[in-house]
Scaffold this active site. Structure first.
Site, mmCIF file in Angstrom:
data_model
loop_
_atom_site.group_PDB
_atom_site.id
_atom_site.type_symbol
_atom_site.label_atom_id
_atom_site.label_comp_id
_atom_site.label_asym_id
_atom_site.label_seq_id
_atom_site.Cartn_x
_atom_site.Cartn_y
_atom_site.Cartn_z
ATOM 1 C CG HIS A 1 46.999 46.452 33.643
ATOM 2 N ND1 HIS A 1 48.070 46.487 32.987
ATOM 3 C CD2 HIS A 1 47.399 45.578 34.598
ATOM 4 C CE1 HIS A 1 49.156 46.224 33.597
ATOM 5 N NE2 HIS A 1 48.694 45.432 34.472
ATOM 6 N NE ARG B 1 48.877 36.032 41.282
ATOM 7 C CZ ARG B 1 49.378 37.052 41.790
ATOM 8 N NH1 ARG B 1 48.740 37.663 42.583
ATOM 9 N NH2 ARG B 1 50.735 37.463 41.618
ATOM 10 C CD GLU C 1 48.172 41.873 33.670
ATOM 11 O OE1 GLU C 1 48.836 40.791 34.211
ATOM 12 O OE2 GLU C 1 48.417 42.630 33.609
ATOM 13 C CG ASN D 1 49.313 31.916 38.236
ATOM 14 O OD1 ASN D 1 50.402 32.121 37.596
ATOM 15 N ND2 ASN D 1 48.945 32.646 39.294
ATOM 16 C CG HIS E 1 35.607 48.400 45.210
ATOM 17 N ND1 HIS E 1 35.898 49.076 46.595
ATOM 18 C CD2 HIS E 1 35.186 49.451 44.717
ATOM 19 C CE1 HIS E 1 35.657 50.274 46.535
ATOM 20 N NE2 HIS E 1 35.177 50.439 45.060
ATOM 21 C CD GLU F 1 31.556 51.504 44.715
ATOM 22 O OE1 GLU F 1 30.743 52.300 45.515
ATOM 23 O OE2 GLU F 1 32.711 51.710 44.677
#
Length: 131
Positions: A6, A10, A53, A57, A72, A122
């Site tokens: 993965h 954030r 993922e 926060n 990217h 992309e």
């Protein structure tokens, strides 16, 4: 051997980011794990084991500075023009389709789009090394 599983980014707003990755790339929530200070959302689709993922926060109100180190995330599709039109039809703003050559030969056709937090993505047409 190591296996890539993965990549994490954030994000500021969970629902907005989940909707973007779902609509634009067909990813759905494989697992959502809520902790006291943050939430992890794993997105995937049946095409690959690799996941995106999202980390949210809690209490964060300001967008993240992406800095100059992030490059990217890349997805590959069968029909680049159709995907470009479909994503644009969803109200997102994909950039123009481009073609790269290397030593005079086609290398890759692609376009970029940014997710709601500004991460560059992309979208490549299948072919050559892009399977």
């Amino acid at each position: 051997m190591a296996k890539a599983i993965h990549m994490m980014v954030r994000v500021l707003e969970e629902a907005r980011s989940v909707a973007f990755y779902s609509q634009a790339f067909g990813l759905s929530v494989a697992q959502r794990v809520d902790f006291a200070d943050f939430t992890l959302i794993y997105l995937s689709n049946p095409e690959a084991d690799f996941e995106v993922e999202l980390t949210v926060n809690k209490g964060r109100t300001e967008p993240y500075g992406l800095g100059n180190g992030y490059g990217h995330l890349a997805f590959v599709v069968d029909n680049l023009e159709a995907e470009h039109a479909r994503i644009a039809g969803l109200g997102y703003s994909p950039k123009d389709i481009k073609q790269m050559t290397h030593e005079g030969k086609p290398f890759g056709r692609f376009f970029f789009i940014e997710d709601p937090d500004g991460y560059k993505i992309e979208v490549l047409e299948k072919g050559g090394r892009f399977k």
